[in-house]
Design a protein around this motif. Structure first.
Motif, PDB file in Angstrom:
ATOM      1  N   GLN A  71      -5.701  -6.056   0.549  1.00  0.00           N
ATOM      2  CA  GLN A  71      -4.941  -6.644   1.546  1.00  0.00           C
ATOM      3  C   GLN A  71      -3.670  -5.792   1.731  1.00  0.00           C
ATOM      4  N   HIS A  72      -3.141  -5.279   0.484  1.00  0.00           N
ATOM      5  CA  HIS A  72      -1.955  -4.463   0.687  1.00  0.00           C
ATOM      6  C   HIS A  72      -2.261  -3.031   1.446  1.00  0.00           C
ATOM      7  N   ASP A  73      -3.358  -2.577   1.391  1.00  0.00           N
ATOM      8  CA  ASP A  73      -3.911  -1.343   2.200  1.00  0.00           C
ATOM      9  C   ASP A  73      -3.934  -1.723   3.525  1.00  0.00           C
ATOM     10  N   ARG A  74      -4.440  -3.015   3.936  1.00  0.00           N
ATOM     11  CA  ARG A  74      -4.738  -3.358   5.364  1.00  0.00           C
ATOM     12  C   ARG A  74      -3.085  -3.307   5.998  1.00  0.00           C
ATOM     13  N   LEU A  75      -2.184  -3.867   5.143  1.00  0.00           N
ATOM     14  CA  LEU A  75      -0.842  -3.875   5.665  1.00  0.00           C
ATOM     15  C   LEU A  75      -0.116  -2.503   5.915  1.00  0.00           C
ATOM     16  N   VAL A  76      -0.819  -1.481   4.865  1.00  0.00           N
ATOM     17  CA  VAL A  76      -0.319   0.058   5.016  1.00  0.00           C
ATOM     18  C   VAL A  76      -0.714   0.347   6.335  1.00  0.00           C
ATOM     19  N   ASP A  77      -2.187   0.164   6.615  1.00  0.00           N
ATOM     20  CA  ASP A  77      -2.715   0.579   8.063  1.00  0.00           C
ATOM     21  C   ASP A  77      -2.082  -0.092   9.021  1.00  0.00           C
ATOM     22  N   LEU A  78      -1.646  -1.127   9.081  1.00  0.00           N
ATOM     23  CA  LEU A  78      -1.139  -1.984  10.361  1.00  0.00           C
ATOM     24  C   LEU A  78       0.509  -1.488  10.338  1.00  0.00           C
ATOM     25  N   GLY A  79       0.926  -0.533   9.320  1.00  0.00           N
ATOM     26  CA  GLY A  79       2.292  -0.078   9.612  1.00  0.00           C
ATOM     27  C   GLY A  79       3.253  -1.106   9.094  1.00  0.00           C
ATOM     28  N   GLN A  80       2.871  -2.292   8.419  1.00  0.00           N
ATOM     29  CA  GLN A  80       3.839  -3.045   7.829  1.00  0.00           C
ATOM     30  C   GLN A  80       4.726  -2.783   6.674  1.00  0.00           C
ATOM     31  N   ILE A  81       4.073  -1.945   5.680  1.00  0.00           N
ATOM     32  CA  ILE A  81       4.907  -1.505   4.777  1.00  0.00           C
ATOM     33  C   ILE A  81       4.369   0.013   4.609  1.00  0.00           C
ATOM     34  N   LYS A  82       5.431   0.764   3.831  1.00  0.00           N
ATOM     35  CA  LYS A  82       5.321   2.116   3.721  1.00  0.00           C
ATOM     36  C   LYS A  82       5.067   2.472   2.199  1.00  0.00           C
ATOM     37  N   SER A  83       3.513   2.818   1.558  1.00  0.00           N
ATOM     38  CA  SER A  83       3.455   2.775   0.278  1.00  0.00           C
ATOM     39  C   SER A  83       2.083   3.684   0.390  1.00  0.00           C
ATOM     40  N   ILE A  84       1.789   4.032  -0.830  1.00  0.00           N
ATOM     41  CA  ILE A  84       0.264   4.674  -0.986  1.00  0.00           C
ATOM     42  C   ILE A  84      -0.889   3.622  -1.132  1.00  0.00           C
ATOM     43  N   TYR A  85      -2.007   3.857  -0.696  1.00  0.00           N
ATOM     44  CA  TYR A  85      -3.148   2.960  -0.802  1.00  0.00           C
ATOM     45  C   TYR A  85      -3.315   2.586  -2.308  1.00  0.00           C
ATOM     46  N   ILE A  86      -3.366   1.391  -2.704  1.00  0.00           N
ATOM     47  CA  ILE A  86      -3.873   0.900  -4.104  1.00  0.00           C
ATOM     48  C   ILE A  86      -5.031   0.190  -4.417  1.00  0.00           C
ATOM     49  N   ALA A  87      -6.097   0.240  -3.402  1.00  0.00           N
ATOM     50  CA  ALA A  87      -7.171  -0.447  -3.643  1.00  0.00           C
ATOM     51  C   ALA A  87      -7.912   0.186  -4.675  1.00  0.00           C
ATOM     52  N   GLU A  88      -7.812   1.436  -4.818  1.00  0.00           N
ATOM     53  CA  GLU A  88      -8.472   1.972  -6.194  1.00  0.00           C
ATOM     54  C   GLU A  88      -8.183   1.608  -7.461  1.00  0.00           C
ATOM     55  N   TYR A  89      -6.977   0.829  -7.384  1.00  0.00           N
ATOM     56  CA  TYR A  89      -6.565   0.316  -8.780  1.00  0.00           C
ATOM     57  C   TYR A  89      -7.470  -1.273  -9.050  1.00  0.00           C
ATOM     58  N   GLY A  90      -7.468  -1.666  -7.748  1.00  0.00           N
ATOM     59  CA  GLY A  90      -8.343  -2.953  -7.680  1.00  0.00           C
ATOM     60  C   GLY A  90      -9.691  -2.662  -7.960  1.00  0.00           C
ATOM     61  N   PHE A  91     -10.394  -1.608  -7.425  1.00  0.00           N
ATOM     62  CA  PHE A  91     -11.868  -1.289  -7.831  1.00  0.00           C
ATOM     63  C   PHE A  91     -11.867  -1.120  -9.593  1.00  0.00           C
ATOM     64  N   VAL A  92     -11.005  -0.544  -9.910  1.00  0.00           N
ATOM     65  CA  VAL A  92     -10.970  -0.005 -11.488  1.00  0.00           C
ATOM     66  C   VAL A  92     -11.136  -1.195 -12.058  1.00  0.00           C
ATOM     67  N   SER A  93      -9.900  -2.009 -11.684  1.00  0.00           N
ATOM     68  CA  SER A  93      -9.898  -3.431 -12.604  1.00  0.00           C
ATOM     69  C   SER A  93     -11.120  -4.309 -12.603  1.00  0.00           C
ATOM     70  N   LEU A  94     -11.760  -4.190 -11.374  1.00  0.00           N
ATOM     71  CA  LEU A  94     -12.967  -5.079 -11.342  1.00  0.00           C
ATOM     72  C   LEU A  94     -13.999  -4.352 -12.295  1.00  0.00           C
ATOM     73  N   VAL A  95     -14.061  -3.041 -12.322  1.00  0.00           N
ATOM     74  CA  VAL A  95     -14.979  -2.474 -12.944  1.00  0.00           C
ATOM     75  C   VAL A  95     -14.866  -2.834 -14.588  1.00  0.00           C
ATOM     76  N   VAL A  96     -13.632  -2.715 -14.925  1.00  0.00           N
ATOM     77  CA  VAL A  96     -13.257  -2.775 -16.239  1.00  0.00           C
ATOM     78  C   VAL A  96     -13.556  -4.169 -16.867  1.00  0.00           C
ATOM     79  N   ILE A  97     -12.789  -5.102 -16.136  1.00  0.00           N
ATOM     80  CA  ILE A  97     -13.116  -6.603 -16.389  1.00  0.00           C
ATOM     81  C   ILE A  97     -14.429  -7.127 -16.607  1.00  0.00           C
ATOM     82  N   MET A  98     -15.157  -6.699 -15.487  1.00  0.00           N
ATOM     83  CA  MET A  98     -16.580  -7.235 -15.551  1.00  0.00           C
ATOM     84  C   MET A  98     -17.476  -6.591 -16.409  1.00  0.00           C
ATOM     85  N   SER A  99     -17.069  -5.180 -16.697  1.00  0.00           N
ATOM     86  CA  SER A  99     -17.977  -4.663 -17.778  1.00  0.00           C
ATOM     87  C   SER A  99     -17.673  -5.302 -19.130  1.00  0.00           C
TER      88      SER A  99
END
Length: 457
Positions: A194-222
């Motif tokens: 959702q943070h990255d969608r706000l970046v796409d919509l120009g609501q915030i200026k930031s780097i994309y952070i979805a990759e951190y969410g992907f890694v957290s899913l991988v580590v937690i579920m593993s």
């Protein structure tokens, strides 16, 4: 892009390792489909994170669009694979809904491939940069959003709703810990997306952070899957051990029954056959002796019949339900009397209903005690007395045999130890007293009050 590229490389390596590990686990027999789906999810995550590095390093619009298109396509593939993993993990697998969710991402994937500037943008005018606190510049696109971008949001929302509903169903089924773990890891992933969608919509200026969410899913579920796997392996080992012990118990019981048949019924029938064969010749010479032989033959036959009934009661547990303990003991003693000249005085007072388990223990201990008396005691008389009231049931078995020193029982004689274990299994007390030349007495006491308190606790 040194720091961010290094982090992405580390994240990709973690996902690759975890993915290969779970694919290796999937080659085994414990939940192979689940670990295959998760391993595939991890490998797609690995590819997605690697595809982000060129996007951050892009220096012109065409290069950025190509990198963006590749990363978005892998993101769609990740979501399609992940939703199947969620379905398998939660055991909520409505195939039509899953195919519908996947079809949305297939459409998004095709639009992403044919659009001039990927699915998010109709066009990109230029690239700008954001400088991170440590001085590293981050590439950001500037352009017009594609009206088909809403289809991607629809696909994402549909998958999120399905995933959390699947977690809810799993929670309702009683697998609360598993559902909460998956729900938390998905919440982190959805939050970063959702943070990255706000970046796409120009609501915030930031780097994309979805990759951190992907890694957290991988580590937690593993970690969760590994814990569940270890529990499953331990349970499987326990089941294997239980099966092994069950087979040993069955074999021991078969051997015991075979031994009992040989020691009692088989020998008795052999004696019956021998007497029956000799009686015609004896009758011709001495009818009185033959008459005694007939009486002995009748006694042995009745004893063999009683022994068979005892064995059938052991093999058919409902036989215990049909008869009170006093009658079972008398039947057991009658079978033993058929193969020995031992005088057994039986007294039953206050016999009352008992559970099958308690009756079986009393019968087994009586049988073991009488067999020991026949084999070792050299006794001529045995007293078996059963007394019961509302508080307890007491069984006393005494003989006038040679006795023994109860403190010096040879290690190979397991009969007494087995009787004690049987008594402990129903919370009864077992006491044996014996002295050389003074006979032996066994007292088995089962208290109604003690066992009632134990059952309430």
């Amino acid at each position: 892009m040194t720091i961010i590229s290094t982090l992405l490389g580390i994240f990709a390596g973690i996902c690759l390792y975890v993915g290969l590990l779970h694919l290796l686990i999937a080659s085994g027999r414990l939940k192979p489909v689940l670990h295959f789906c998760f391993g595939l999810t991890c490998l797609v995550t690995f590819s997605y994170i690697l595809a982000l590095i060129p996007k951050y390093k892009a220096i012109d619009v065409d290069e950025y669009i190509n990198a963006k298109r590749l990363a978005s396509s892998l993101g769609f593939l990740f979501t399609s694979v992940c939703v199947w993993f969620v379905a398998v993990y939660t055991q909520f697998k409505p195939v039509r809904i899953l195919l519908g969710l996947n079809s949305l991402y297939v459409i998004c994937f095709l639009i992403n491939q044919i659009s001039p500037a990927s699915i998010q943008y109709s066009y990109i005018n230029k690239l700008s940069t954001i400088t991170m606190p440590w001085g590293e510049p981050i590439t950001q696109p500037e352009g017009m959003l594609n009206y088909l971008f809403g289809l991607q949001l629809l696909a994402l929302t549909s998958n999120v709703v399905f995933a959390f509903y699947a977690c809810y169903r799993q929670y309702q089924r009683g697998e609360k810990s598993s559902a909460l773990t998956l729900g938390v890891s998905l919440a982190i992933l959805v939050g970063t997306a959702q943070h990255d969608r706000l970046v796409d919509l120009g609501q915030i200026k930031s780097i994309y952070i979805a990759e951190y969410g992907f890694v957290s899913l991988v580590v937690i579920m593993s970690l969760r899957l590994t814990k569940e796997l270890m529990q499953a392996v331990k349970l499987r080992e326990q089941l294997v051990e239980s099966e092994r012990l069950r087979k040993i118990a069955v074999e021991l019981e078969r051997n015991r029954l075979a031994r009992d048949l040989h020691d009692s019924v088989s020998q008795t029938l052999f004696t019956v056959a021998t007497i029956a064969e000799a009686l015609p010749r004896v009758w011709k010479r001495n009818p009185e002796t033959a008459q005694q032989g007939l009486e002995e033959l009748a006694q042995l036959t009745q004893g063999a019949l009683a022994e068979m009934r005892n064995l059938l009661v052991e093999l058919r547990p409902n036989g215990l339900v049909e008869k009170p303990l006093g009658e079972l003991l008398q039947q057991l003693i009658k079978g033993i009397l058929g193969r020995t000249s031992l005088e057994v005085i039986t007294t039953v007072e206050g016999d009352r209903p008992l559970s099958d388990e308690v009756k079986l223990v009393f019968c087994r201990i009586t049988q073991e005690a009488l067999n020991n008396i026949i084999k070792y005691a050299q006794a001529t008389q045995v007293s078996v007395r059963l007394h019961g009231d509302s508080q307890e049931i007491v069984l006393r078995i005494s003989d006038n045999g040679c006795g023994f020193d109860s403190n010096k029982i040879p290690s190979g004689h397991l009969g007494i130890a087995i009787m004690k274990e049987r008594a402990e299994s129903i919370a009864a007390t077992f006491h044996l007293s014996s002295y050389p030349g003074e006979g032996t007495e066994i007292v088995l006491s089962w208290s109604t009050a003690v066992n009632k308190i134990g059952s309430e606790e």
